[in-house]
Write a protein that holds these residues in place. Structure first.
Motif, PDB file in Angstrom:
ATOM      1  N   PRO A 187       0.794  -1.238   0.000  1.00  0.00           N
ATOM      2  CA  PRO A 187       0.000   0.000   0.000  1.00  0.00           C
ATOM      3  C   PRO A 187       0.819   1.278   0.000  1.00  0.00           C
ATOM      4  O   PRO A 187       0.347   2.313  -0.483  1.00  0.00           O
ATOM      5  CB  PRO A 187      -0.828  -0.116   1.293  1.00  0.00           C
ATOM      6  CG  PRO A 187      -0.927  -1.588   1.545  1.00  0.00           C
ATOM      7  CD  PRO A 187       0.384  -2.153   1.077  1.00  0.00           C
ATOM      8  N   ASN A 188       2.056   1.245   0.538  1.00  0.00           N
ATOM      9  CA  ASN A 188       2.847   2.471   0.600  1.00  0.00           C
ATOM     10  C   ASN A 188       3.589   2.782  -0.697  1.00  0.00           C
ATOM     11  O   ASN A 188       4.267   3.807  -0.794  1.00  0.00           O
ATOM     12  CB  ASN A 188       3.844   2.416   1.765  1.00  0.00           C
ATOM     13  CG  ASN A 188       4.914   1.354   1.581  1.00  0.00           C
ATOM     14  OD1 ASN A 188       4.662   0.313   0.961  1.00  0.00           O
ATOM     15  ND2 ASN A 188       6.091   1.574   2.137  1.00  0.00           N
ATOM     16  N   ALA A 189       3.460   1.947  -1.709  1.00  0.00           N
ATOM     17  CA  ALA A 189       4.102   2.222  -2.997  1.00  0.00           C
ATOM     18  C   ALA A 189       3.339   3.312  -3.739  1.00  0.00           C
ATOM     19  O   ALA A 189       2.107   3.287  -3.811  1.00  0.00           O
ATOM     20  CB  ALA A 189       4.165   0.956  -3.839  1.00  0.00           C
ATOM     21  N   THR A 190       4.065   4.261  -4.289  1.00  0.00           N
ATOM     22  CA  THR A 190       3.426   5.338  -5.036  1.00  0.00           C
ATOM     23  C   THR A 190       3.119   4.895  -6.470  1.00  0.00           C
ATOM     24  O   THR A 190       3.657   3.900  -6.967  1.00  0.00           O
ATOM     25  CB  THR A 190       4.327   6.581  -5.088  1.00  0.00           C
ATOM     26  OG1 THR A 190       5.488   6.281  -5.892  1.00  0.00           O
ATOM     27  CG2 THR A 190       4.755   7.007  -3.692  1.00  0.00           C
ATOM     28  N   ALA A 191       2.281   5.680  -7.120  1.00  0.00           N
ATOM     29  CA  ALA A 191       1.956   5.381  -8.518  1.00  0.00           C
ATOM     30  C   ALA A 191       3.207   5.434  -9.385  1.00  0.00           C
ATOM     31  O   ALA A 191       3.372   4.632 -10.307  1.00  0.00           O
ATOM     32  CB  ALA A 191       0.913   6.372  -9.023  1.00  0.00           C
ATOM     33  N   GLU A 192       4.113   6.376  -9.105  1.00  0.00           N
ATOM     34  CA  GLU A 192       5.341   6.480  -9.890  1.00  0.00           C
ATOM     35  C   GLU A 192       6.228   5.258  -9.686  1.00  0.00           C
ATOM     36  O   GLU A 192       6.811   4.740 -10.650  1.00  0.00           O
ATOM     37  CB  GLU A 192       6.106   7.735  -9.505  1.00  0.00           C
ATOM     38  CG  GLU A 192       7.383   7.927 -10.342  1.00  0.00           C
ATOM     39  CD  GLU A 192       8.151   9.171  -9.953  1.00  0.00           C
ATOM     40  OE1 GLU A 192       8.598   9.902 -10.859  1.00  0.00           O
ATOM     41  OE2 GLU A 192       8.311   9.416  -8.734  1.00  0.00           O
ATOM     42  N   GLN A 193       6.346   4.790  -8.452  1.00  0.00           N
ATOM     43  CA  GLN A 193       7.177   3.618  -8.178  1.00  0.00           C
ATOM     44  C   GLN A 193       6.624   2.385  -8.885  1.00  0.00           C
ATOM     45  O   GLN A 193       7.370   1.602  -9.488  1.00  0.00           O
ATOM     46  CB  GLN A 193       7.269   3.393  -6.669  1.00  0.00           C
ATOM     47  CG  GLN A 193       8.116   4.429  -5.957  1.00  0.00           C
ATOM     48  CD  GLN A 193       7.966   4.389  -4.455  1.00  0.00           C
ATOM     49  OE1 GLN A 193       6.895   4.100  -3.923  1.00  0.00           O
ATOM     50  NE2 GLN A 193       9.051   4.682  -3.739  1.00  0.00           N
ATOM     51  N   LYS A 194       5.322   2.219  -8.832  1.00  0.00           N
ATOM     52  CA  LYS A 194       4.709   1.079  -9.531  1.00  0.00           C
ATOM     53  C   LYS A 194       4.874   1.213 -11.041  1.00  0.00           C
ATOM     54  O   LYS A 194       5.114   0.223 -11.737  1.00  0.00           O
ATOM     55  CB  LYS A 194       3.229   0.972  -9.147  1.00  0.00           C
ATOM     56  CG  LYS A 194       3.006   0.535  -7.714  1.00  0.00           C
ATOM     57  CD  LYS A 194       1.551   0.253  -7.402  1.00  0.00           C
ATOM     58  CE  LYS A 194       0.750   1.513  -7.227  1.00  0.00           C
ATOM     59  NZ  LYS A 194      -0.622   1.243  -6.742  1.00  0.00           N
ATOM     60  N   LEU A 201       9.691  -1.445 -16.543  1.00  0.00           N
ATOM     61  CA  LEU A 201      10.841  -2.333 -16.708  1.00  0.00           C
ATOM     62  C   LEU A 201      10.413  -3.719 -17.175  1.00  0.00           C
ATOM     63  O   LEU A 201      11.017  -4.303 -18.086  1.00  0.00           O
ATOM     64  CB  LEU A 201      11.610  -2.441 -15.394  1.00  0.00           C
ATOM     65  CG  LEU A 201      12.453  -1.222 -15.017  1.00  0.00           C
ATOM     66  CD1 LEU A 201      12.877  -1.299 -13.557  1.00  0.00           C
ATOM     67  CD2 LEU A 201      13.676  -1.103 -15.925  1.00  0.00           C
ATOM     68  N   LEU A 202       9.373  -4.250 -16.576  1.00  0.00           N
ATOM     69  CA  LEU A 202       8.973  -5.613 -16.913  1.00  0.00           C
ATOM     70  C   LEU A 202       8.117  -5.666 -18.177  1.00  0.00           C
ATOM     71  O   LEU A 202       8.141  -6.664 -18.894  1.00  0.00           O
ATOM     72  CB  LEU A 202       8.261  -6.255 -15.720  1.00  0.00           C
ATOM     73  CG  LEU A 202       9.246  -6.496 -14.565  1.00  0.00           C
ATOM     74  CD1 LEU A 202       8.526  -6.928 -13.304  1.00  0.00           C
ATOM     75  CD2 LEU A 202      10.306  -7.513 -14.929  1.00  0.00           C
ATOM     76  N   CYS A 203       7.395  -4.582 -18.484  1.00  0.00           N
ATOM     77  CA  CYS A 203       6.694  -4.525 -19.772  1.00  0.00           C
ATOM     78  C   CYS A 203       7.687  -4.480 -20.932  1.00  0.00           C
ATOM     79  O   CYS A 203       7.391  -4.932 -22.036  1.00  0.00           O
ATOM     80  CB  CYS A 203       5.791  -3.294 -19.835  1.00  0.00           C
ATOM     81  SG  CYS A 203       4.245  -3.439 -18.933  1.00  0.00           S
TER      82      CYS A 203
END
Length: 273
Positions: free
Chosen positions: A140-147, A153-155
């Motif tokens: 939950p503490n991950a920001t939209a930018e971090q995600k 990277l994986l896409c």
């Protein structure tokens, strides 16, 4: 193919089979200037840098994402060292089993002022060819930018799915993370069986690999359910039906596949401790 985005800068820690496969794909996809820690990699094209240890990372370098791709059993000293240098980091863990809580604890034990955001992922080795399949989980503490950075990277090396619960990453690991090995085993067994039935080894090899490739293309391209695709190949009373009687016997593929996946999930959870 999943939509692709500009790639962030990374610090890649661990450039073995999985880390190396992802790096190969990222370099082809236009990775932002990055630093790779690897004792065996001689060089990389500019603007990227290879170093042999965390201490050798240039002082001016601050990555958008740190990729932790070491063996789960060897992660603790690596995390402790990263915590000293990169306290406020976005970490993307591609290690099987190791939970966010366990990784976070090691990090803040080494640096009580640290506040990392840890996202978990399980990619697979076809990333090297841009055909990877990766699952991700963000706390939950991950920001939209971090995600977004991790997803980009994986896409860039295949397709992604996000799961809503961290525990499901273990299931992802068992299906797609380990999955290429199951397909390679099928190729081995088809080749062996072809030789047993009188085919030259090179012919059996080409038939097995070409068949798996073609079937994979159909699964990837067509919306048809896998069960229906199987039925379309299986004429009643024909050769395929006869083979499937053996493969689909209750104690054959149905039981062993479920048992194999359960064993992989169980092992992933063992690695968490």
């Amino acid at each position: 193919m999943t939509e692709r985005f500009p790639l962030p800068s990374i610090l890649l820690v661990g450039c073995g089979k999985m880390g190396g496969a992802m790096l190969e794909g990222w370099l082809k996809a236009g990775l932002a200037p990055s630093v790779i820690i690897d004792r065996h990699l001689a060089d990389l094209p500019a603007p990227h840098t290879v170093v042999q240890s965390i201490q050798d990372v240039p002082a001016s370098f601050t990555p958008d994402v740190i990729i932790v791709a070491v063996k789960p059993q060897k992660a603790n000293p690596v995390l402790a060292e990263l915590a000293q240098r990169f306290g406020q980091a976005t970490l993307l863990s591609v290690m099987a089993g190791r939970t966010i809580a366990s990784l976070h604890d090691i990090y803040v034990q080494a640096n009580p002022q640290a506040n990392p955001v840890i996202i978990r992922s399980m990619p697979n080795t076809p990333c090297a060819l841009g055909a990877g399949m990766s699952g991700l989980y963000a706390p939950p503490n991950a920001t939209a930018e971090q995600k977004s950075h991790c997803n980009a990277l994986l896409c860039a090396v295949g397709e992604t799915v996000w799961v809503a619960e961290e525990g499901l990453i273990d299931s992802v690991a068992a299906i797609s993370g380990s999955g290429p090995a199951y397909v390679f085993l099928m190729a081995e067994l088809l080749e062996k069986a072809g030789v047993e039935q009188g085919l030259p080894a090179d012919v059996a090899r080409k038939l097995a690999r070409g068949t798996l490739y073609g079937a994979g293309c159909m699964l990837h391209t067509l919306p048809t359910d896998a069960q229906e695709l199987r039925r379309n190949v299986t004429s009643p009373g024909g050769t395929t039906a006869e083979a499937l009687k053996v493969m689909m016997a209750p104690q054959a593929w149905p039981a062993t596949t479920s048992a194999a996946i359960a064993a992989a999930v169980h092992r992933a959870r063992e690695l968490a401790s």
